[in-house]
Design a protein around this motif. Structure first.
Motif, PDB file in Angstrom:
ATOM      1  N   VAL A 209       0.852  -1.200   0.000  1.00  0.00           N
ATOM      2  CA  VAL A 209       0.000   0.000   0.000  1.00  0.00           C
ATOM      3  C   VAL A 209       0.885   1.246   0.000  1.00  0.00           C
ATOM      4  O   VAL A 209       1.911   1.281   0.700  1.00  0.00           O
ATOM      5  CB  VAL A 209      -0.928   0.023   1.246  1.00  0.00           C
TER       6      VAL A 209
ATOM      7  N   ARG B 277      -5.162  -8.848  -2.430  1.00  0.00           N
ATOM      8  CA  ARG B 277      -5.401  -7.444  -2.737  1.00  0.00           C
ATOM      9  C   ARG B 277      -6.781  -7.287  -3.390  1.00  0.00           C
ATOM     10  O   ARG B 277      -7.363  -8.277  -3.859  1.00  0.00           O
ATOM     11  CB  ARG B 277      -4.311  -6.913  -3.673  1.00  0.00           C
TER      12      ARG B 277
ATOM     13  N   TRP C  43      -1.647  -0.731  -4.315  1.00  0.00           N
ATOM     14  CA  TRP C  43      -2.864   0.091  -4.262  1.00  0.00           C
ATOM     15  C   TRP C  43      -2.627   1.325  -3.407  1.00  0.00           C
ATOM     16  O   TRP C  43      -1.916   1.286  -2.405  1.00  0.00           O
ATOM     17  CB  TRP C  43      -4.020  -0.727  -3.691  1.00  0.00           C
TER      18      TRP C  43
ATOM     19  N   TYR D  50      -7.944   1.749  -1.333  1.00  0.00           N
ATOM     20  CA  TYR D  50      -8.196   0.660  -0.386  1.00  0.00           C
ATOM     21  C   TYR D  50      -9.391   0.975   0.508  1.00  0.00           C
ATOM     22  O   TYR D  50     -10.243   0.124   0.780  1.00  0.00           O
ATOM     23  CB  TYR D  50      -6.963   0.406   0.485  1.00  0.00           C
TER      24      TYR D  50
END
Length: 387
Positions: A168, A203, A213, A218
């Motif tokens: 992330v 994911r 991401w 998210y």
């Protein structure tokens, strides 16, 4: 050989599986350039007994080192008997670690209960070192984190576990090469941890989607698209490396999403997913999938956590995931918690010894009489009927 022959006869006579001892003994000696070195070492009775024990009780160990000169030297030098500790992981490859762990479990130097924690710490260190080197080499200025999921996230690893990771970042649009960079990093992990299945399938949108991401995407995924089973997977999410504040932002939003879910909906969807993933199988007991197996216990624990999401906040602050420790805070007389816990650790022990004794990747308990005898004895049962 004549010096150890009598002792070998004694062991074979007492063994429940003398054939496998001879087969593995011959396999090791056949690959020795200088068999006399091995026979000289076997003159030390305790070492010879350990070797024969491995031949009978640890096909995992034999298969790892029978044709591997470096591991054979590690065994002959007794280096593989130095207890595994997070302070001596730095020079070990994944194969070194698995070999030493299988030797030490067979020799009772480490206990089955401590294996998962040792393995988790070994992988934490390896992944952190590799990621730090990559970041330093590229002089990265990216706000990111890497989190562990699944059995790696919750420190429930066995020898055959996959490694699930999540990547992330913040402000993904500022880094046009971010997907390529993380693909390179993922390949570095795979190259340096060869033999392990390293996956990022948890994911959003699964395997077909982008690898990395943005945190805001998210959040949208958690709020609007994630189904209960996807939220269930994140109960085992743990930070490995990266920006702690970014991870907190990510995790707090996840917990807030769970709080908005109806408990009855959680229960219904978890029950449906359990039936879909693991339909009844009455032919052979599967440690993971059969009724009362590890998956059932995992689904029960997941339901209890998802219906009490405040438990997850404390877990995040400690960055350790222990579902039983969390649930102990809320369980009552309606839940036979002690039995659930006892069953879980018994099954994990059976799973581990099934892998060590037979070098099996399957979760099924063998149904051949000799194999049942071997695994029941290893797991502390006085006979196979009790097992």
């Amino acid at each position: 050989f004549e010096k150890i022959e009598q002792e070998l006869h004694v062991v074979l006579a007492a063994s429940i599986d003398p054939d496998i001892i001879l087969e593995n003994f011959a396999r090791i000696i056949r690959n020795a350039n200088f068999p006399q070195i091995w026979f000289d070492q076997f003159s030390v009775n305790r070492f010879f007994q350990l070797f024969l024990s491995m031949c009978e009780r640890s096909q995992k160990t034999i298969d790892l080192f029978a044709e591997d000169k470096n591991l054979r030297d590690t065994f002959l030098s007794r280096e593989s008997l130095v207890p595994l500790d997070h302070r001596n992981f730095s020079n070990l490859t994944i194969k070194d670690f698995q070999f030493r762990a299988s030797v030490q479990l067979t020799a009772d130097i480490i206990k089955a209960e401590s294996f998962a924690d040792l393995y988790t710490e070994f992988l934490n260190q390896r992944i952190s070192w590799l990621a730090n080197d990559f970041v330093a080499d590229k002089n990265w200025k990216v706000d990111f984190f890497i989190a562990a999921m699944g059995s790696f996230g919750s420190s429930e690893l066995s020898f055959t576990s996959d490694i699930d990771l999540v990547f992330v970042v913040r402000s993904i649009q500022s880094y046009p090469d971010i997907q390529k960079d993380f693909q390179k990093l993922l390949q570095i992990f795979k190259d340096n941890l060869s033999g392990l299945e390293i996956d990022c399938r948890l994911r959003p949108e699964g395997k077909g989607s982008q690898l990395v991401w943005d945190i805001e995407d998210y959040k949208k995924y958690f709020s609007h698209r994630a189904r209960i089973w996807e939220l269930q997977a994140f109960t085992k999410c743990r930070l490995i490396i990266g920006d702690g504040k970014l991870f907190s932002n990510f995790y707090n939003h996840y917990v807030q999403t769970i709080k908005e879910k109806d408990t009855e909906l959680i229960k219904k969807e978890i029950f449906e997913m359990r039936k879909k993933l693991y339909p009844p199988n009455n032919t052979q007991f599967n440690i993971k999938k059969s009724s009362g197996g590890l998956a059932d216990i995992d689904f029960i624990l997941s339901f209890l956590i998802l219906s009490n999401p405040d438990l997850l906040i404390e877990q995040k602050e400690n960055n350790t995931i222990n579902s039983f420790a969390m649930i102990e805070k809320i369980y009552n007389k309606d839940i036979n918690f002690d039995q659930l816990k006892r069953n879980y650790y018994s099954l994990k022990k059976i799973e581990l010894f099934n892998q060590i004794i037979f070098n099996s990747r399957l979760s099924k308990v063998p149904n051949e009489e000799l194999k049942i005898k071997k695994i029941s004895k290893e797991c502390g049962f006085s006979n196979s009927k009790l097992f």
